[in-house]
Scaffold this motif. Structure first.
Motif, PDB file in Angstrom:
ATOM      1  N   SER A  18      39.235  53.521  75.714  1.00  0.00           N
ATOM      2  CA  SER A  18      40.365  53.433  74.780  1.00  0.00           C
ATOM      3  C   SER A  18      40.352  52.143  73.980  1.00  0.00           C
ATOM      4  O   SER A  18      40.874  52.085  72.866  1.00  0.00           O
ATOM      5  CB  SER A  18      41.690  53.550  75.544  1.00  0.00           C
ATOM      6  N   SER A  19      39.752  51.104  74.542  1.00  0.00           N
ATOM      7  CA  SER A  19      39.721  49.805  73.873  1.00  0.00           C
ATOM      8  C   SER A  19      38.570  49.686  72.877  1.00  0.00           C
ATOM      9  O   SER A  19      38.484  48.706  72.140  1.00  0.00           O
ATOM     10  CB  SER A  19      39.613  48.680  74.913  1.00  0.00           C
ATOM     11  N   ARG A  20      37.704  50.685  72.857  1.00  0.00           N
ATOM     12  CA  ARG A  20      36.555  50.636  71.958  1.00  0.00           C
ATOM     13  C   ARG A  20      36.868  51.253  70.601  1.00  0.00           C
ATOM     14  O   ARG A  20      37.746  52.100  70.476  1.00  0.00           O
ATOM     15  CB  ARG A  20      35.364  51.364  72.588  1.00  0.00           C
TER      16      ARG A  20
ATOM     17  N   LYS B 230      39.592  61.545  71.632  1.00  0.00           N
ATOM     18  CA  LYS B 230      40.945  61.737  72.138  1.00  0.00           C
ATOM     19  C   LYS B 230      40.975  61.611  73.662  1.00  0.00           C
ATOM     20  O   LYS B 230      40.098  62.134  74.340  1.00  0.00           O
ATOM     21  CB  LYS B 230      41.478  63.119  71.735  1.00  0.00           C
ATOM     22  N   VAL B 231      41.968  60.903  74.140  1.00  0.00           N
ATOM     23  CA  VAL B 231      42.119  60.768  75.591  1.00  0.00           C
ATOM     24  C   VAL B 231      42.286  62.163  76.202  1.00  0.00           C
ATOM     25  O   VAL B 231      43.134  62.939  75.756  1.00  0.00           O
ATOM     26  CB  VAL B 231      43.350  59.897  75.922  1.00  0.00           C
ATOM     27  N   PRO B 232      41.486  62.497  77.206  1.00  0.00           N
ATOM     28  CA  PRO B 232      41.542  63.840  77.811  1.00  0.00           C
ATOM     29  C   PRO B 232      42.754  64.009  78.724  1.00  0.00           C
ATOM     30  O   PRO B 232      42.622  64.130  79.949  1.00  0.00           O
ATOM     31  CB  PRO B 232      40.229  63.915  78.595  1.00  0.00           C
ATOM     32  N   GLN B 233      43.929  64.004  78.087  1.00  0.00           N
ATOM     33  CA  GLN B 233      45.160  64.033  78.869  1.00  0.00           C
ATOM     34  C   GLN B 233      45.308  65.302  79.684  1.00  0.00           C
ATOM     35  O   GLN B 233      45.798  65.273  80.828  1.00  0.00           O
ATOM     36  CB  GLN B 233      46.361  63.863  77.938  1.00  0.00           C
ATOM     37  N   ALA B 234      44.898  66.426  79.095  1.00  0.00           N
ATOM     38  CA  ALA B 234      45.018  67.701  79.814  1.00  0.00           C
ATOM     39  C   ALA B 234      44.194  67.669  81.093  1.00  0.00           C
ATOM     40  O   ALA B 234      44.654  68.093  82.171  1.00  0.00           O
ATOM     41  CB  ALA B 234      44.565  68.855  78.924  1.00  0.00           C
ATOM     42  N   GLU B 235      42.971  67.144  81.002  1.00  0.00           N
ATOM     43  CA  GLU B 235      42.100  67.063  82.178  1.00  0.00           C
ATOM     44  C   GLU B 235      42.652  66.081  83.211  1.00  0.00           C
ATOM     45  O   GLU B 235      42.547  66.302  84.420  1.00  0.00           O
ATOM     46  CB  GLU B 235      40.688  66.641  81.760  1.00  0.00           C
ATOM     47  N   ILE B 236      43.255  64.995  82.704  1.00  0.00           N
ATOM     48  CA  ILE B 236      43.872  64.008  83.599  1.00  0.00           C
ATOM     49  C   ILE B 236      45.026  64.646  84.368  1.00  0.00           C
ATOM     50  O   ILE B 236      45.171  64.456  85.579  1.00  0.00           O
ATOM     51  CB  ILE B 236      44.379  62.787  82.798  1.00  0.00           C
ATOM     52  N   ASP B 237      45.834  65.423  83.654  1.00  0.00           N
ATOM     53  CA  ASP B 237      46.984  66.075  84.285  1.00  0.00           C
ATOM     54  C   ASP B 237      46.537  67.071  85.357  1.00  0.00           C
ATOM     55  O   ASP B 237      47.149  67.158  86.433  1.00  0.00           O
ATOM     56  CB  ASP B 237      47.833  66.791  83.229  1.00  0.00           C
TER      57      ASP B 237
END
Length: 204
Positions: free
Chosen positions: A71-73, A24-31
């Motif tokens: 994400s492309s993998r 899963k994309v680490p959106q929380a960490e990115i934010d």
């Protein structure tokens, strides 16, 4: 045999859960990292710590490029991305702290320089009283008084700049005022010294 089958199923299930968690994309960490960068900019890092701020942005861009690549993998893993994002967050906090420190240093320098300019202004006004008058001298002294008055006005303009945390232009302005006041001081001192020397020579 059944036990082995169930063990295999459980192992595969656990692996699937772990793989899903890591994919899963680490959106929380990115934010969080982006928020730290924004805080650094709001503190003025892009102005007062420009090179560090650019390096911070480059670091974040590098992490996002890595995330996009993952994400492309088919089999995605963002564990390293999370580590890098934590590093970016820490870097942003350090840049913010350095920015605040730099601003305080500049403010202190501005205030100290203002005091120096005020002292020069006072000294220059005293030198005017000692300077030779005469026709040309009086005219020159009037001009010098005007220049000193202009320096005082410029000092008054620096106060609101400090209040607005515009430290870079304020520092430039007070340095220019100090340079001008210093030049006047040198000019008056030389004129007075020359005048006194001539008077002494005439007496001899």
């Amino acid at each position: 045999m059944k036990n082995k089958f169930f063990t295999a199923v459980i192992t595969l299930g656990t692996a699937a859960v772990m793989l899903t968690a890591c994919s899963k994309v680490p959106q929380a960490e990115i934010d969080v990292a982006n928020a730290a960068i924004i805080d650094a900019k709001l503190a003025g890092a892009d102005i007062y710590m420009h090179e560090s701020y650019v390096a911070l942005q480059d670091s974040m861009n590098g992490v996002m490029a890595y995330v996009e690549k993952q994400s492309s993998r088919v089999f995605k893993s963002y564990s390293k991305a999370k580590e890098h994002l934590a590093g970016v967050q820490q870097f942003a906090q350090e840049v913010q702290q350095e920015t605040e420190l730099r601003k305080e240093e500049m403010k202190a320098e501005i205030l100290a320089t203002i005091d120096e300019v005020k002292a020069l202004i006072e000294a220059n006004r005293q030198l005017i009283l000692e300077a030779p008058k005469g026709k040309e001298g009086t005219s020159a002294l009037v001009e010098i008084r005007g220049e000193i008055d202009a320096i005082e006005v410029s000092l008054n303009e620096i106060t609101p700049m400090i209040d607005n945390a515009d430290y870079i232009p304020a520092l430039d302005k007070v340095k220019a005022a100090k340079e001008k006041a210093g030049m006047i001081n040198t000019e008056l001192s030389e004129v007075i010294a020359k005048y006194k020397s001539n008077v002494k020579g005439r007496k001899v």
